[in-house]
Design an enzyme around this catalytic site. Structure first.
Site, mmCIF file in Angstrom:
data_model
loop_
_atom_site.group_PDB
_atom_site.id
_atom_site.type_symbol
_atom_site.label_atom_id
_atom_site.label_comp_id
_atom_site.label_asym_id
_atom_site.label_seq_id
_atom_site.Cartn_x
_atom_site.Cartn_y
_atom_site.Cartn_z
ATOM 1 N N THR A 83 0.855 -1.190 0.000
ATOM 2 C CA THR A 83 0.000 0.000 0.000
ATOM 3 C C THR A 83 0.887 1.234 0.000
ATOM 4 O O THR A 83 1.875 1.310 0.739
ATOM 5 C CB THR A 83 -0.946 0.015 1.225
ATOM 6 N N PHE B 71 1.229 5.081 0.808
ATOM 7 C CA PHE B 71 0.653 6.121 1.659
ATOM 8 C C PHE B 71 1.285 7.459 1.286
ATOM 9 O O PHE B 71 2.465 7.508 0.923
ATOM 10 C CB PHE B 71 0.959 5.852 3.136
#
Ligand code: PRE
Length: 432
Positions: free
Chosen positions: A308, A310
């Site tokens: 992921t 960010f």
């Protein structure tokens, strides 16, 4: 580790974190969270909020307006108009806790002024602090302790004070209101795709992207100790986590309904709090430890390359540089919609600037463009905001020229940030 349940209180009234939640327009409440014999679960499935937290401060807008710092870093303050400025939290002036350049107070404080202690001149480093300096920074993230976003905040700003928020919007506001210094929020995942809500919020708020963190995400299936897979009728987690484990859940042969909740660690906490023996959560090994759950299955994401990305957000932009790889994120729109897309993208192609991401979102201010053709009828074109990330710093003349050209083709253009690329060595998730 013991489960948190009414019969087995873990630690009574030991403050573990502050959590920010938004209760009413124009007011933000900062809560001291106490882990007692019942646990708060955000917005969800049978919360027992009152038992788990006690209010520490009500940040009233009038006090805030009086005490709002007037230093330079506050000048450019912008918010969406729905909230007021806040200057004091639990007795601390918020501006004092920021990583601003320290001033030598000795001479004015005690009357024994020491003229030899002169203030050091500002340097370029003071103005553009390295993004990895985390100590004393308060970093807002969405979720509860044990969420991947908390791990991302700690990776982005080691030794920071990670502040849990119940919604993405609250994390944005926490920074705008000086309650937090930075926010770290997920923007896309290699399996689940974009986190659209944060794209929309980037546009609605005025924070700047000052860095990125790519976090390998290692999911586990968690349940109460003693629970077997056969007992599970429901799997709860963040929608992204459910999407990232979709195939594996089917392969595990679980006869279970899937239910979305606010965050992965919150799902684990909910099971522990409510002593649910028929429910499993998808969350991290750290969440299992924090909430006293066992790991039923380890590494249940559909592909080991589960990462992921960010973004790190701040009130002020950083000064772009050219001595290391930078990325720049922009958003643009045009009345003629998709018809200018090729021209815009060619501005980068001609300069050999690589695009790393392109995303489109509905243009909410005018979602549809009607084109009448008397003979045939009316065409209804959807209108979009386009988000593009490209591999160049705004200090690079190629990027400046490309954007000058893009401006000619667009009716709206905003630079969301120019920031160092995450270049940490590749290390796929292997357990947290
Ligand atoms: O629920 C969490 O633990 C989060 O940090 C949120 C989130 C997301 O929004 O994508 C972050 C990383 C993972 O991709 C799964 C969920």
């Amino acid at each position: 580790m013991q489960a948190i349940s009414p019969s087995s209180p873990l630690v009574s009234f030991i403050p573990i974190r502050r959590r920010i939640t938004r209760f009413a327009p124009n007011k933000l409440f900062v809560h001291c969270i106490y882990r007692s014999d019942s646990v708060y679960f955000p917005n969800g499935v049978g919360s027992s909020r009152a038992d788990w937290q006690s209010s520490c401060a009500i940040l009233a807008s009038k006090v805030a307006a009086q005490e709002q710092p007037t230093d330079k870093s506050g000048e450019d303050y912008v918010n969406d108009g729905s909230t007021d400025h806040v200057a004091a939290i639990n007795g601390h002036k918020t501006s004092m806790d920021l990583d601003l350049v320290p001033l030598n107070k000795d001479s004015s404080d005690d009357g024994n002024s020491n003229n030899n202690k002169l203030m050091k001149p500002l340097t370029i480093t003071d103005l553009s602090p390295a993004p990895m300096h985390g100590s004393h920074l308060r970093v807002a993230y969405q979720g509860v302790p044990g969420a991947y976003s908390e791990a991302a905040a700690e990776r982005a700003y080691p030794n920071c004070e990670a502040i849990p928020c119940d919604q993405f919007e609250v994390a944005f506001q926490a920074v705008e209101l000086w309650i937090a210094d930075r926010a770290v929020l997920p923007i896309e995942n290699s399996l689940g795709g974009s986190i659209h809500r944060n794209y929309d919020l980037l546009l609605r708020h005025r924070l700047h992207i000052v860095g990125e963190v790519q976090l390998p995400v290692h999911h586990c299936l968690l349940a109460l100790p003693g629970v077997r897979k056969e007992y599970i009728t429901r799997v709860i987690s963040h929608p992204q986590a459910l999407a990232q484990c979709e195939l594996t859940l089917t392969k595990l042969g679980l006869n279970a309904a899937r239910e979305a909740v606010d965050d992965t660690a919150g799902a684990a906490e909910y099971i522990a709090t409510n002593n649910l023996r028929d429910t499993a959560a998808i969350a991290s090994a750290r969440a299992a430890e924090l909430y006293g759950l066992q790991i039923l299955a380890d590494g249940i994401h559909d592909d080991s390359n589960n990462v992921t990305r960010f973004v790190m957000l701040a009130r002020e932009p950083i000064i772009p540089r050219t001595d290391r790889p930078f990325k720049t994120s922009i958003v643009f729109a045009h009345e003629q919609g998709t018809s200018v897309l090729f021209k815009v993208l060619s501005a980068f192609a001609f300069r050999n600037i690589s695009l790393t991401k392109i995303e489109s979102r509905p243009r909410r201010s005018c979602p549809i463009r009607l084109v009448d053709n008397a003979n045939i009828g009316t065409a209804k074109h959807f209108e979009y905001m386009f988000y593009v990330d490209f591999e160049a710093s705004m200090a690079d003349v190629r990027a400046q020229n490309a954007l000058a050209e893009v401006q000619e083709f667009t009716s709206f253009l905003r630079v969301l940030g120019s920031y160092p690329m995450d270049m940490t060595p590749w290390c796929p998730s292997s357990g947290d």
